[in-house]
Design an enzyme around this catalytic site. Structure first.
Site, PDB file in Angstrom:
ATOM      1  N   GLU A 128       0.855  -1.309   0.056  1.00 24.40           N
ATOM      2  CA  GLU A 128      -0.020  -0.141   0.008  1.00 24.40           C
ATOM      3  C   GLU A 128       1.050   1.250   0.027  1.00 24.40           C
ATOM      4  O   GLU A 128       0.432   2.239  -0.776  1.00 24.40           O
ATOM      5  CB  GLU A 128      -0.880  -0.088   1.160  1.00 24.40           C
ATOM      6  CG  GLU A 128      -2.112  -1.085   1.151  1.00 24.40           C
ATOM      7  CD  GLU A 128      -3.177  -0.538   0.192  1.00 24.40           C
ATOM      8  OE1 GLU A 128      -2.826  -0.667  -0.794  1.00 24.40           O
ATOM      9  OE2 GLU A 128      -4.378  -0.392   0.641  1.00 24.40           O
ATOM     10  N   THR A 181      -5.453  10.529  -5.480  1.00 22.73           N
ATOM     11  CA  THR A 181      -5.027  10.331  -4.137  1.00 22.73           C
ATOM     12  C   THR A 181      -4.863  11.759  -3.366  1.00 22.73           C
ATOM     13  O   THR A 181      -5.425  11.919  -2.181  1.00 22.73           O
ATOM     14  CB  THR A 181      -4.014   9.276  -4.215  1.00 22.73           C
ATOM     15  OG1 THR A 181      -4.061   8.279  -4.676  1.00 22.73           O
ATOM     16  CG2 THR A 181      -3.842   9.009  -2.581  1.00 22.73           C
TER      17      THR A 181
END
Lengths: 309, 309
Positions: A128, A181
């Site tokens: 991640e 993001t």
């Protein structure tokens, strides 16, 4: 074991009230990956279908995670990896998490299962980090543990498995837009009012109680997010219309899946979920924005072996 | 029913992570009150023992709550009330809440039980407003419902009863100092960091999961308050020393009961709780501050009838 094919599920993080703390795994949506032991010393990604992702193992989180795990375990084999993405990156359904969690699960099997799920979560969090810039646990832990999970603590990492009421269905509508993001992060408030925080943890408490008691109405009443949804929904065209369509069709509640743009709804019973899907779909059909939509049960298992040799 | 004597328990609100959202009722500590129907049209407080409180029914929350309930119900009787306080006001153990909850419970019995516990909680919150200036629900709902409670929502009011692990014991140390409600409020931050809020709701989730699964260690790990305790503990002399004494003696966790100054600890088993009490006590004996200390089980029943005619 020399070869393993795994299924790694898509996941919904946050679940309205539980920003950065709650996640769930989906039953029918996810990636498949094949890991072949080789007699070389190298890790290779030999096939990628369903998404445009790098083959270079230092640029693909699958390679990055596999490399670290194999080094840590002093693995005496090489690896050929095939990746079959079952859903799109950037959807808010944990695409990178599915890849990362699936990799750790498969490697653990090939290495003879030296690791706990929590340890695998830590490895998957490195994936991640490679993909999103931070070691978030909600999607990867949901993928690895299955069902509903609570990240009780990051330091030390503690994942609590929560029960899954059996009639709970998820509807997910993915508008084919890109949310950066960075944008999804930048809209987050650094500070929140104590009052809002209390509302939020009261709802987290209600949601978790509802899961333990299969109290679907309590689950529904608790699916409220007064902190993140109000700012992030602005990045998702027609969010309110879709959410209202879901709730007016009988959904227990609806919200943003992870950082979006996917909008999820929870329903009691497959019949209701089908109706919810229909109405969310017809709401979005008028927007001119491409989208995909599906229903899913919640996977109590998480990442699983499809076959192995 | 013409006469009822009730016991109304002391309560611990907040329970570390669950500020304004969680509460629990104690088994052995509380007030007794006697309510006698009379043929007059008046409500009188005829006896108060154990605390210096006003007899004037418009100045005592017992009278205030009784008056409102009797008016709403068009009661055709008067009332003589005796109050026997079993613990001191201003302790942080819900003294006003015990009075308010007990009054609503007794009146409901005398009126033929027209109200649900949630409706009684609303009436009791009027007593809290009279005593503390705001309609807080945590102590009164814990007293009325018993066990652990979650205030999932204030508007509409929704109380969720949580399970009580059977070996859980509470130790409460009450330093005999006065904390002004105003001071306890003024130190509260209006805004908190999103990061702290996430930590808090993750712990609320962990605590509630621990209650459902009787996972005492999870309960202990979840008894953390990164928002309110750090600012309010400054109002409580030697808080850290007492908390450390509790935890070093085997307590699952410890924190501030309500707005303080009482410090509570939770332990698994009576044996541990006795040891915890001993060490909290010896820590405070060196401070020169008067205090009282006791152990209690958690009351699963809440307010109860002692006897009635």
């Amino acid at each position: 074991m020399d070869k393993i094919k795994i299924f790694s599920p898509a996941t919904v993080a946050n679940i309205s009230c539980g920003f950065d703390a709650l996640g769930l795994a989906l039953e029918g949506k996810g990636d498949e990956m094949v890991f072949n032991k080789t007699t070389t010393n190298t890790i290779r990604i030999t096939k990628i279908e369903g998404a445009n992702l790098p083959y270079n193992i230092d640029e693909n989180l699958v390679g990055i995670v596999a490399k670290i795990m194999m080094q840590d375990a002093n693995a005496n084999f090489g690896l050929d990896i095939e990746i079959y993405k079952g859903f799109k990156p950037g959807s808010g359904l944990g695409s990178s998490a599915a890849s990362a969690a699936g990799t750790t699960f498969a490697l653990n099997e090939l290495l003879g299962k030296p690791y706990t799920k929590t340890q695998l979560t830590k490895y998957a969090m490195l994936g991640e980090e490679a993909a999103c810039g931070s070691q978030i646990a909600d999607n990867v832990s949901a993928a690895l543990f299955g069902g509903f999970v609570l990240i009780r603590s990051y330091n030390p990492l503690e994942i609590v498995s929560l029960p899954v009421p059996k009639d709970l269905f998820v509807t997910a509508l993915h508008p084919q837009i890109e949310i950066k993001t960075e944008d999804a992060r930048n809209v987050l408030p650094k500070e929140v009012s104590l009052k809002s925080a209390i509302t939020q943890w009261s709802n987290v408490g209600g949601l978790i109680s509802g899961l333990y008691t299969s109290d679907y109405d309590l689950i529904g009443r608790s699916l409220q997010d007064v902190i993140v949804e109000p700012v992030r929904k602005k990045l998702i065209p027609h969010f309110d219309a879709v959410k209202n369509a879901a709730i007016n069709s009988g959904a227990l509640g609806a919200g943003i899946s992870g950082a979006g743009p996917t909008i999820f709804a929870l329903s009691k019973s497959e019949v209701t979920a089908k109706n919810v899907l229909k109405n969310m779909q017809s709401t979005y059909e008028n927007t001119g924005i491409d989208f995909s939509i599906f229903n899913s049960k919640i996977s109590t298992q998480g990442v699983r072996i499809v076959n192995s040799e």
